[in-house]
Design a protein around this motif. Structure first.
Motif, PDB file in Angstrom:
ATOM      1  N   GLN A 115     -53.169 -49.428   7.161  1.00 35.85           N
ATOM      2  CA  GLN A 115     -52.211 -50.536   7.217  1.00 35.85           C
ATOM      3  C   GLN A 115     -50.777 -50.042   6.997  1.00 35.85           C
ATOM      4  N   VAL A 116     -50.621 -49.064   6.107  1.00 35.02           N
ATOM      5  CA  VAL A 116     -49.294 -48.479   5.897  1.00 35.02           C
ATOM      6  C   VAL A 116     -48.797 -47.811   7.180  1.00 35.02           C
ATOM      7  N   ILE A 117     -49.688 -47.063   7.816  1.00 35.40           N
ATOM      8  CA  ILE A 117     -49.323 -46.350   9.042  1.00 35.40           C
ATOM      9  C   ILE A 117     -48.960 -47.332  10.154  1.00 35.40           C
ATOM     10  N   TYR A 118     -49.773 -48.386  10.315  1.00 41.57           N
ATOM     11  CA  TYR A 118     -49.507 -49.351  11.380  1.00 41.57           C
ATOM     12  C   TYR A 118     -48.182 -50.071  11.149  1.00 41.57           C
ATOM     13  N   GLU A 119     -47.903 -50.399   9.899  1.00 38.44           N
ATOM     14  CA  GLU A 119     -46.656 -51.114   9.607  1.00 38.44           C
ATOM     15  C   GLU A 119     -45.445 -50.259   9.966  1.00 38.44           C
ATOM     16  N   THR A 120     -45.526 -48.968   9.684  1.00 39.13           N
ATOM     17  CA  THR A 120     -44.385 -48.095   9.981  1.00 39.13           C
ATOM     18  C   THR A 120     -44.353 -47.683  11.455  1.00 39.13           C
ATOM     19  N   ARG A 121     -45.524 -47.649  12.096  1.00 42.84           N
ATOM     20  CA  ARG A 121     -45.574 -47.222  13.502  1.00 42.84           C
ATOM     21  C   ARG A 121     -45.155 -48.331  14.455  1.00 42.84           C
ATOM     22  N   TYR A 122     -45.578 -49.556  14.181  1.00 41.91           N
ATOM     23  CA  TYR A 122     -45.395 -50.628  15.146  1.00 41.91           C
ATOM     24  C   TYR A 122     -44.229 -51.562  14.828  1.00 41.91           C
ATOM     25  N   HIS A 123     -43.516 -51.286  13.738  1.00 44.01           N
ATOM     26  CA  HIS A 123     -42.344 -52.083  13.418  1.00 44.01           C
ATOM     27  C   HIS A 123     -41.125 -51.173  13.319  1.00 44.01           C
ATOM     28  N   GLU A 124     -40.050 -51.605  13.933  1.00 43.55           N
ATOM     29  CA  GLU A 124     -38.811 -50.830  13.891  1.00 43.55           C
ATOM     30  C   GLU A 124     -38.244 -50.808  12.478  1.00 43.55           C
ATOM     31  N   ASP A 125     -37.455 -49.781  12.194  1.00 47.60           N
ATOM     32  CA  ASP A 125     -36.772 -49.727  10.913  1.00 47.60           C
ATOM     33  C   ASP A 125     -35.970 -51.005  10.712  1.00 47.60           C
ATOM     34  N   GLY A 126     -36.067 -51.542   9.502  1.00 44.31           N
ATOM     35  CA  GLY A 126     -35.369 -52.785   9.206  1.00 44.31           C
ATOM     36  C   GLY A 126     -36.223 -54.007   9.391  1.00 44.31           C
ATOM     37  N   THR A 127     -37.361 -53.860  10.111  1.00 46.85           N
ATOM     38  CA  THR A 127     -38.268 -54.994  10.314  1.00 46.85           C
ATOM     39  C   THR A 127     -39.582 -54.803   9.562  1.00 46.85           C
ATOM     40  N   GLN A 128     -39.731 -53.676   8.910  1.00 46.51           N
ATOM     41  CA  GLN A 128     -40.951 -53.413   8.156  1.00 46.51           C
ATOM     42  C   GLN A 128     -40.936 -54.196   6.850  1.00 46.51           C
ATOM     43  N   SER A 129     -42.105 -54.626   6.436  1.00 50.29           N
ATOM     44  CA  SER A 129     -42.224 -55.384   5.193  1.00 50.29           C
ATOM     45  C   SER A 129     -42.502 -54.431   4.036  1.00 50.29           C
ATOM     46  N   GLU A 130     -41.505 -54.226   3.189  1.00 44.56           N
ATOM     47  CA  GLU A 130     -41.703 -53.363   2.025  1.00 44.56           C
ATOM     48  C   GLU A 130     -42.712 -53.981   1.059  1.00 44.56           C
ATOM     49  N   ARG A 131     -42.742 -55.287   1.017  1.00 45.47           N
ATOM     50  CA  ARG A 131     -43.729 -55.953   0.156  1.00 45.47           C
ATOM     51  C   ARG A 131     -45.146 -55.640   0.616  1.00 45.47           C
ATOM     52  N   TRP A 132     -45.357 -55.682   1.928  1.00 44.86           N
ATOM     53  CA  TRP A 132     -46.679 -55.367   2.479  1.00 44.86           C
ATOM     54  C   TRP A 132     -47.032 -53.899   2.245  1.00 44.86           C
ATOM     55  N   LEU A 133     -46.062 -53.021   2.458  1.00 45.37           N
ATOM     56  CA  LEU A 133     -46.299 -51.591   2.243  1.00 45.37           C
ATOM     57  C   LEU A 133     -46.647 -51.316   0.782  1.00 45.37           C
ATOM     58  N   ASP A 134     -45.922 -51.927  -0.134  1.00 45.42           N
ATOM     59  CA  ASP A 134     -46.216 -51.729  -1.557  1.00 45.42           C
ATOM     60  C   ASP A 134     -47.603 -52.256  -1.905  1.00 45.42           C
ATOM     61  N   TYR A 135     -47.951 -53.387  -1.322  1.00 45.54           N
ATOM     62  CA  TYR A 135     -49.265 -54.000  -1.571  1.00 45.54           C
ATOM     63  C   TYR A 135     -50.386 -53.044  -1.163  1.00 45.54           C
TER      64      TYR A 135
END
Length: 211
Positions: A115-135
């Motif tokens: 999920q961390v990889i997908y969030e960073t791969r499929y979302h441009e910088d600035g559109t990634q959810s840091e809350r989701w990544l931390d979770y």
């Protein structure tokens, strides 16, 4: 005429930790010569994987009659049945439940890392959810802490040790979290298990494979 053992096709990617788990299981159980690896492109709508497994995910094991078996934990149980053993997972009882719980914990490390990889791969910088990544990262760290406090026997191969080794190998390859500085017990456990179980290094993804 002697009975011919059934052969299988494994829809796979050599970089997948769940495929690695199945490949390790096959080697440990002496079934690797009965399995043909067939690469898959899960992102390709024309790949038959989407018909073989409606979720479009690998590993997916195909029997000779075309029956599909998925996911990695179910394939592990099936291959154990084929081998006629309960070497990796008890057939019944509370010990089986305890081991199944720990194997799901190891699988969860990989799932959260993905999920961390997908969030960073499929979302441009600035559109990634840091809350989701931390979770997701917190899930990984909690699971690692649970294993750190109750390490498997590094000289014993079973469903838990295989799953944990594949999860740690995944973390080293993809780096969704920095884990080595926080879990010295697991850092020491992994090479000891790899020394005991040659299937771990034998199933390592080639360096030429994309991450």
């Amino acid at each position: 005429m002697p009975h011919q053992p059934e052969h299988f096709v494994l829809r796979s990617s050599l970089t997948s930790p769940f495929v690695r788990k199945v490949r390790m299981v096959a080697q440990v159980l002496g079934l690797q010569d009965r399995i043909t690896l067939v690469p898959t492109d899960a992102a390709d709508p024309a790949d038959p994987l989407r018909t073989q497994n409606p979720l479009g995910k690998y590993p997916c094991l195909l029997r000779a009659d075309g029956t599909a078996i998925y996911d990695s934990s179910v394939i592990l149980e099936f291959l154990q049945e084929v081998a006629g053993t309960d070497r990796l997972l008890p057939a019944r009882g509370v010990d089986r439940i305890a081991m199944l719980t720990r194997t799901r914990l190891a699988d969860g490390i990989i799932d959260a890392g993905a999920q961390v990889i997908y969030e960073t791969r499929y979302h441009e910088d600035g559109t990634q959810s840091e809350r989701w990544l931390d979770y997701q990262r917190e899930k990984i760290l909690r699971a690692l802490s649970a294993f750190e406090s109750a390490l498997p026997d590094p000289t014993h191969t079973d469903a838990v040790s295989i799953g944990l080794a594949c999860a740690l190998g995944f973390l080293d390859r993809r780096k969704p979290v920095a884990w080595r500085e926080h879990f010295p017990g697991l850092v020491a456990w992994l090479p000891r298990f790899a020394q005991h179980e040659p299937a771990f290094n034998q199933t390592r993804a080639p360096d030429t494979q994309p991450a």
